[in-house]
Design an enzyme around this catalytic site. Structure first.
Site, PDB file in Angstrom:
ATOM      1  CG  PHE A   1      -2.173  -0.923   0.809  1.00  0.00           C
ATOM      2  CD1 PHE A   1      -2.018  -2.296   0.907  1.00  0.00           C
ATOM      3  CD2 PHE A   1      -3.368  -0.426   0.320  1.00  0.00           C
ATOM      4  CE1 PHE A   1      -3.041  -3.153   0.534  1.00  0.00           C
ATOM      5  CE2 PHE A   1      -4.399  -1.284  -0.056  1.00  0.00           C
ATOM      6  CZ  PHE A   1      -4.226  -2.651   0.050  1.00  0.00           C
TER       7      PHE A   1
ATOM      8  CB  ALA B   1       2.762   7.083  -5.971  1.00  0.00           C
TER       9      ALA B   1
ATOM     10  CB  CYS C   1     -13.732  -0.738   1.090  1.00  0.00           C
ATOM     11  SG  CYS C   1     -14.588  -2.239   0.618  1.00  0.00           S
TER      12      CYS C   1
ATOM     13  NE  ARG D   1     -19.264  -1.294  -5.780  1.00  0.00           N
ATOM     14  CZ  ARG D   1     -19.578  -2.193  -4.852  1.00  0.00           C
ATOM     15  NH1 ARG D   1     -20.502  -1.913  -3.963  1.00  0.00           N
ATOM     16  NH2 ARG D   1     -18.947  -3.344  -4.788  1.00  0.00           N
TER      17      ARG D   1
END
Ligand code: UGA
Length: 438
Positions: free
Chosen positions: A249, A252, A260, A327
């Site tokens: 995580f 970039a 979520c 989404r």
């Protein structure tokens, strides 16, 4: 064990299939008759690797079934998982309507002692709310316990994540209730942590918000790298090797999306404000993520002089690879900005095309990545699908009118791209111009 799962979205359906795979009898419930009919017909409502096969296997073996009848499922089960949607309201609060409706149905059909497990991502305190609603409807002589057992699976690898979680969080009102869940999960042989219900609810939000903050942090570093002439990909590698930071995580790019992170950061911020302990850090996380697509489009505008009248090929529309979920996808925010500034857009995604068509997006829908690049002044790669990692740059250059490649996920080596006569523009890395375009 006899289990009911209410809700057949990502979390509910994967949870149900996996519990059946582990040898339990599972009834999955959904209010939508079309969805249940589809599932009985082995048509999955979304793409998830390995899910269809698992559902088929367990239906054939008689361990997994689907119904619209919540009452029937509740009565037949000793553990009931609530895995319904918790969408955001306009004001950022969480809409608990579906959770409340599920709780009321459970209460009305409550025929013996059961454990109710909340798997939906819900604000702290929802466990108590669920309990209150069920107690209001159930026969007073029957006992009940509500547990929080948040789900940490990621889309695109949901089945694998559910079978192989890093940890299992069980927020239970007492040790005896926790033991029942431990029994259910023990077959996975994974670390389990027993907490209070409220702590478990908080663990889920805090984990997602932390990961989102990590992404926004590296994106901020990337934006500074561009100004000072550093390369964020080198910076992230150097940072990630520190065990205390970790490499995951830290990529970039054009920002986080999905069902979520955007929703959960907003919701946690809201809860923190409501309780007078505002998490200002989340304001920053959210603001950075909103700006990231804008900065990417600004860069394209500055490189191309103007976007007005330009043709842009967009590769990748889903919010991340291996899913057809669009989404809050950054690609869609970027396309909207490109169009606002006068560009025409040709798009391609290996899996999300149908969903994007249904969303009403006006663009040219292409057959493949080279079709989307045909005649384009620039190509933007916005989702890091594996097939885009293997782009044939000489073919790309041949079909394009211009020669600018915008890498929204930093997946290419700028020097290699340049060798094929294309100019490279990543996120937080120096642009590398091919001779003829500079
Ligand atoms: C996320 C969490 O990772 C799961 O643990 C959690 O269970 C799930 O939300 C949930 O609450 O249901 P998911 O939304 O499927 O999972 O996707 P992630 O893989 O977390 O990616 C989220 C977004 O962050 C994507 O748009 C991705 O492109 C972006 N990202 C991720 C980055 O920009 N950089 C990174 O280094 C990692």
């Amino acid at each position: 064990m006899d289990i009911a799962v209410i809700g057949t979205g990502y979390v509910g359906l994967v949870t149900g299939a996996v519990f059946a795979e582990l040898g339990n009898h599972v009834i999955c419930v959904d209010k939508m008759p079309e969805r249940i009919a589809m599932l009985k017909d082995l048509k999955m409502p979304f793409f998830e690797p390995g899910l269809r096969e698992m559902v088929e296997r367990n239906m054939e073996d008689g361990r997994l079934s689907f119904t619209t009848d919540t009452g029937e499922a509740v009565k037949a089960s000793e553990i009931i998982f609530i895995a319904v949607g918790t969408p955001p309201k306009e004001n950022g609060e969480t809409d608990l309507g579906q959770v409340e409706a599920a709780a009321a149905e459970i209460g009305k059909n409550y025929n013996n002692y059961k454990i109710i497990v909340n798997k939906s991502t819900v604000p702290v305190g929802t466990g108590d709310l669920v309990r209150e609603i069920i107690v209001r409807h159930k026969p007073p002589e029957l006992d009940i316990h509500v547990v929080s057992n948040p789900e940490f699976l990621s889309e695109g690898q949901a089945v694998a994540d559910a079978l192989n979680p890093d940890r299992i969080v069980i927020g239970a009102p007492n040790q005896q209730v926790a033991m029942k869940l431990i029994e259910l999960y023990s077959i996975l042989e994974k670390p389990m942590i027993i907490t209070s219900v409220r702590s478990a609810e908080m663990i889920k939000y805090a984990s997602n918000a932390f990961l989102a903050t990590k992404v926004s942090f590296i994106n901020s570093v990337a934006n500074l790298c561009e100004k000072v002439g550093a390369d964020v990909d080198e910076v992230r590698r150097g940072m990630g090797l520190d065990d205390r930071i970790g490499s995951r995580f830290l990529r970039a790019g054009v920002g986080y999306g999905g069902s979520c992170f955007p929703k959960d950061t907003e919701s946690l911020l809201n809860v923190s404000k409501a309780f007078g302990a505002e998490m200002q850090i989340l304001e920053g996380t959210i603001a950075v993520n909103r700006t990231q697509p804008v900065l990417f489009v600004d860069k394209a505008e500055s490189v191309l002089g103007t976007l007005d009248g330009k043709l842009i090929g967009v590769l990748g529309l889903s919010f991340k690879p291996n899913t057809d979920d669009i989404r809050e996808a950054s690609a869609l925010h970027i396309i909207a900005l490109l169009q606002e500034r006068g560009a025409r857009v040709q798009v391609y995604d290996p899996m999300a095309m149908d969903n994007v068509r249904r969303s009403g997006l006006q663009a040219s829908f292409c057959e493949d990545e080279y079709d989307a690049a045909a005649g384009a002044d620039a190509v933007m790669v916005l989702t890091e699908w594996n097939r885009f990692r293997q782009l044939n740059f000489s073919r790309l250059k041949r079909v394009m009118a211009g020669a600018h490649l915008f890498d929204g996920r930093n997946i290419y080596d700028p020097a290699v791209v340049r060798r094929y006569g294309l100019s490279y523009h990543g996120v937080g890395r120096p642009s590398v111009f091919a001779d003829e375009t500079h």
